[in-house]
Write a protein that holds these residues in place. Structure first.
Motif, mmCIF file in Angstrom:
data_model
loop_
_atom_site.group_PDB
_atom_site.id
_atom_site.type_symbol
_atom_site.label_atom_id
_atom_site.label_comp_id
_atom_site.label_asym_id
_atom_site.label_seq_id
_atom_site.Cartn_x
_atom_site.Cartn_y
_atom_site.Cartn_z
ATOM 1 N N VAL A 114 0.829 -1.195 0.000
ATOM 2 C CA VAL A 114 0.000 0.000 0.000
ATOM 3 C C VAL A 114 0.870 1.255 0.000
ATOM 4 C CG1 VAL A 114 -1.780 1.272 1.254
ATOM 5 C CG2 VAL A 114 -1.892 -1.218 1.143
ATOM 6 N N LYS A 115 1.998 1.201 0.687
ATOM 7 C CA LYS A 115 2.893 2.357 0.720
ATOM 8 C C LYS A 115 3.375 2.742 -0.667
ATOM 9 C CE LYS A 115 4.618 1.912 5.460
ATOM 10 N NZ LYS A 115 5.823 1.775 6.325
ATOM 11 N N ASP A 116 3.475 1.756 -1.552
ATOM 12 C CA ASP A 116 3.930 2.022 -2.910
ATOM 13 C C ASP A 116 2.917 2.814 -3.735
ATOM 14 O OD1 ASP A 116 6.240 0.605 -2.367
ATOM 15 O OD2 ASP A 116 5.489 -1.277 -3.217
ATOM 16 N N LEU A 117 1.705 3.004 -3.198
ATOM 17 C CA LEU A 117 0.675 3.756 -3.919
ATOM 18 C C LEU A 117 0.906 5.261 -3.842
ATOM 19 C CD1 LEU A 117 -2.576 1.828 -2.905
ATOM 20 C CD2 LEU A 117 -1.315 1.682 -5.067
ATOM 21 N N LYS A 118 1.847 5.701 -3.039
ATOM 22 C CA LYS A 118 2.094 7.141 -2.906
ATOM 23 C C LYS A 118 2.443 7.732 -4.266
ATOM 24 C CE LYS A 118 4.555 10.567 -0.130
ATOM 25 N NZ LYS A 118 5.493 10.787 1.005
ATOM 26 N N GLY A 119 1.681 8.783 -4.633
ATOM 27 C CA GLY A 119 1.900 9.445 -5.906
ATOM 28 C C GLY A 119 1.288 8.748 -7.099
ATOM 29 N N LYS A 120 0.580 7.646 -6.863
ATOM 30 C CA LYS A 120 0.008 6.866 -7.956
ATOM 31 C C LYS A 120 -1.471 7.193 -8.175
ATOM 32 C CE LYS A 120 3.673 4.263 -8.751
ATOM 33 N NZ LYS A 120 4.633 4.812 -7.778
ATOM 34 N N LYS A 121 -1.970 6.843 -9.357
ATOM 35 C CA LYS A 121 -3.384 7.003 -9.687
ATOM 36 C C LYS A 121 -4.158 5.784 -9.217
ATOM 37 C CE LYS A 121 -2.763 9.842 -13.855
ATOM 38 N NZ LYS A 121 -3.041 9.927 -15.309
ATOM 39 N N VAL A 122 -5.200 6.028 -8.418
ATOM 40 C CA VAL A 122 -6.006 4.930 -7.882
ATOM 41 C C VAL A 122 -7.475 5.218 -8.182
ATOM 42 C CG1 VAL A 122 -6.581 3.540 -5.868
ATOM 43 C CG2 VAL A 122 -4.327 4.612 -6.030
ATOM 44 N N ALA A 123 -8.129 4.283 -8.834
ATOM 45 C CA ALA A 123 -9.551 4.427 -9.157
ATOM 46 C C ALA A 123 -10.404 3.904 -8.017
ATOM 47 C CB ALA A 123 -9.884 3.672 -10.445
ATOM 48 N N ALA A 124 -11.475 4.615 -7.708
ATOM 49 C CA ALA A 124 -12.422 4.176 -6.676
ATOM 50 C C ALA A 124 -13.704 4.980 -6.825
ATOM 51 C CB ALA A 124 -11.846 4.369 -5.271
ATOM 52 N N THR A 125 -14.819 4.356 -6.473
ATOM 53 C CA THR A 125 -16.125 5.006 -6.551
ATOM 54 C C THR A 125 -16.439 5.670 -5.226
ATOM 55 O OG1 THR A 125 -16.823 3.222 -8.022
ATOM 56 C CG2 THR A 125 -18.539 4.671 -7.161
ATOM 57 N N LYS A 126 -16.497 6.991 -5.204
ATOM 58 C CA LYS A 126 -16.769 7.720 -3.966
ATOM 59 C C LYS A 126 -18.125 7.322 -3.389
ATOM 60 C CE LYS A 126 -15.417 11.811 -3.055
ATOM 61 N NZ LYS A 126 -15.207 13.270 -2.961
ATOM 62 N N GLY A 127 -18.195 7.301 -2.052
ATOM 63 C CA GLY A 127 -19.439 6.973 -1.378
ATOM 64 C C GLY A 127 -19.719 5.493 -1.297
ATOM 65 N N THR A 128 -18.712 4.660 -1.575
ATOM 66 C CA THR A 128 -18.900 3.213 -1.539
ATOM 67 C C THR A 128 -17.879 2.566 -0.613
ATOM 68 O OG1 THR A 128 -17.371 2.711 -3.363
ATOM 69 C CG2 THR A 128 -19.642 3.290 -3.950
ATOM 70 N N ASP A 129 -18.097 1.282 -0.306
ATOM 71 C CA ASP A 129 -17.166 0.554 0.551
ATOM 72 C C ASP A 129 -15.753 0.506 -0.036
ATOM 73 O OD1 ASP A 129 -17.572 -0.408 3.147
ATOM 74 O OD2 ASP A 129 -17.385 -2.495 2.532
ATOM 75 N N PRO A 130 -15.585 0.257 -1.352
ATOM 76 C CA PRO A 130 -14.219 0.255 -1.880
ATOM 77 C C PRO A 130 -13.471 1.563 -1.647
ATOM 78 C CG PRO A 130 -15.668 -0.861 -3.405
ATOM 79 C CD PRO A 130 -16.550 -0.263 -2.339
ATOM 80 N N TYR A 131 -14.155 2.688 -1.804
ATOM 81 C CA TYR A 131 -13.496 3.979 -1.572
ATOM 82 C C TYR A 131 -13.095 4.133 -0.110
ATOM 83 C CZ TYR A 131 -12.846 9.055 -1.296
ATOM 84 O OH TYR A 131 -12.330 10.316 -1.075
ATOM 85 N N LEU A 132 -13.993 3.773 0.786
ATOM 86 C CA LEU A 132 -13.686 3.878 2.209
ATOM 87 C C LEU A 132 -12.650 2.843 2.620
ATOM 88 C CD1 LEU A 132 -17.359 4.474 3.346
ATOM 89 C CD2 LEU A 132 -15.530 6.173 3.245
ATOM 90 N N PHE A 133 -12.668 1.680 1.974
ATOM 91 C CA PHE A 133 -11.629 0.660 2.187
ATOM 92 C C PHE A 133 -10.265 1.232 1.798
ATOM 93 C CE2 PHE A 133 -8.899 -2.779 0.803
ATOM 94 C CZ PHE A 133 -9.137 -3.823 1.705
ATOM 95 N N LEU A 134 -10.226 1.915 0.661
ATOM 96 C CA LEU A 134 -8.981 2.543 0.213
ATOM 97 C C LEU A 134 -8.463 3.525 1.244
ATOM 98 C CD1 LEU A 134 -6.842 3.462 -1.886
ATOM 99 C CD2 LEU A 134 -8.611 4.953 -2.874
ATOM 100 N N LEU A 135 -9.332 4.377 1.757
ATOM 101 C CA LEU A 135 -8.907 5.377 2.738
ATOM 102 C C LEU A 135 -8.378 4.722 4.010
ATOM 103 C CD1 LEU A 135 -11.704 8.097 2.462
ATOM 104 C CD2 LEU A 135 -9.513 7.967 1.261
ATOM 105 N N ARG A 136 -9.041 3.660 4.464
ATOM 106 C CA ARG A 136 -8.588 2.966 5.677
ATOM 107 C C ARG A 136 -7.254 2.263 5.435
ATOM 108 N NH1 ARG A 136 -13.430 -0.502 8.160
ATOM 109 N NH2 ARG A 136 -12.166 -0.347 10.060
#
Length: 326
Positions: free
Chosen positions: A128-150
């Motif tokens: 997950v640390k390697d995602l810094k500065g990277k483009k990440v797709a996620a649907t706002k207002g959904t579990d995947p988006y909140l999963f990403l933030l956590r």
């Protein structure tokens, strides 16, 4: 206890939950509006077999089904009074409730592991640390988006450390596989399809960060139509028991509806979904309490919002108490 007897008993138990103190409206319900979603196999089973239409036929109620492409869509439909009952992830429902969407959740349709962080099979990203500065797709207002933030928070990163690309779930899969984003917060069955058919790799999994599948009801509808709500929940309970007894057949229905392979549907239904705990209780309340701080930390709710109060207002345990007491 025979299956038919169990279903009859369950329906009676749900119907009995309507407390005298809850307001009711006179006259039959003309139209019941609810969603179906590929992340909610129970809704697909109900729609396929017409059990809700059967349950509401005696009262002359028409049943209208609306496809939800994600929790964000289901919650938008509920907030806009386009549907009466809709399915979403638990944390997404809490976010909506905390921001003023008047919904309550009296039923849990599944305990899924339906989201993870996904990268292409040849991606150099290993953590997950390697995602810094990277483009990440996620649907706002959904579990995947909140999963990403956590997941980012756990890795010591913030939302601003990545470039978030807002895409609906199916579009996120395409963007990942075409190389237009570096990672994707996926959702089954699209995630399972990308994994099995596109060779995508699950970068980060954490079942504890996958919140439950909540069946949400507009608060006004629940207050005015408790018997009708109970009838819907009894039908969902019938579908849940059928899925438990017929998981491969349920996967076939999902495959046909979502237009995915049977292998993909089996992965979602049989290996990544738990249908054993449908009544909201302390387990679901505690899961939301553990997840809720991310909503505050990422400024997803208004300053001063009492998130614990929103949880108490969202999770409706009356049906569970009635079933437990029976």
């Amino acid at each position: 206890m025979k299956r038919r007897t169990v279903l009859k008993y369950t329906a009676a138990s749900f119907a009995a939950v309507a407390a005298p103190s809850i307001a009711r409206t006179a006259g039959p319900l003309k139209e019941l509006r609810l969603d179906y979603a590929y992340y909610s196999p129970g809704s697909l089973v109900l729609r396929r077999f017409g059990w809700l239409e059967e349950a509401f036929r005696p009262s002359g109620t028409e049943v209208k089904w609306v496809l939800s492409a994600g929790s964000n869509r289901a919650l938008e439909y509920l907030n806009g009074n386009s549907i009466d009952i809709g399915s979403s992830a638990g944390l997404a429902a809490l976010l909506a409730r905390a921001n003023g969407n008047p919904i309550r959740a009296p039923y849990i349709f599944s305990r899924p592991e339906w989201t993870a962080l996904v990268v292409r099979k040849d991606s150099p990203i290993r953590s997950v640390k390697d995602l810094k500065g990277k483009k990440v797709a996620a649907t706002k207002g959904t579990d995947p988006y909140l999963f990403l933030l956590r997941a980012l928070q756990q890795a010591g990163l913030k939302r601003g450390d990545i470039e978030h690309v807002a895409l609906q779930h199916a579009d996120g899969r395409v963007a990942l596989e075409q190389g237009r984003v570096d990672a994707w917060a996926g959702l089954d069955p699209h995630m399972a399809a990308s994994e099995l058919e596109g060779g995508s790799r699950l970068l980060y999994r954490n079942v504890a960060f996958n919140t439950y599948g909540f069946l949400n009801v507009r608060e006004e509808f629940l207050a005015q139509r408790p018997e009708e709500t109970a009838r819907v929940l009894a039908a969902y309970e019938r579908a849940r028991r059928w899925i438990q007894a017929n998981p491969t057949e349920a996967a076939k229905i999902l495959a046909e509806e979502a237009k995915v392979s049977l292998q993909v549907a089996i992965l979602q239904v049989k290996l990544r979904s738990d249908f054993s705990h449908p009544q909201p209780d302390a387990e679901h309340i505690n899961a939301l309490r553990q997840a809720a701080p991310i909503l505050v930390a990422e400024n997803l709710v208004r300053p001063g919002t009492d998130v614990n109060r929103a949880i108490a207002e969202l999770v409706d345990t009356r049906f569970a108490r009635k079933l437990t007491a029976a």
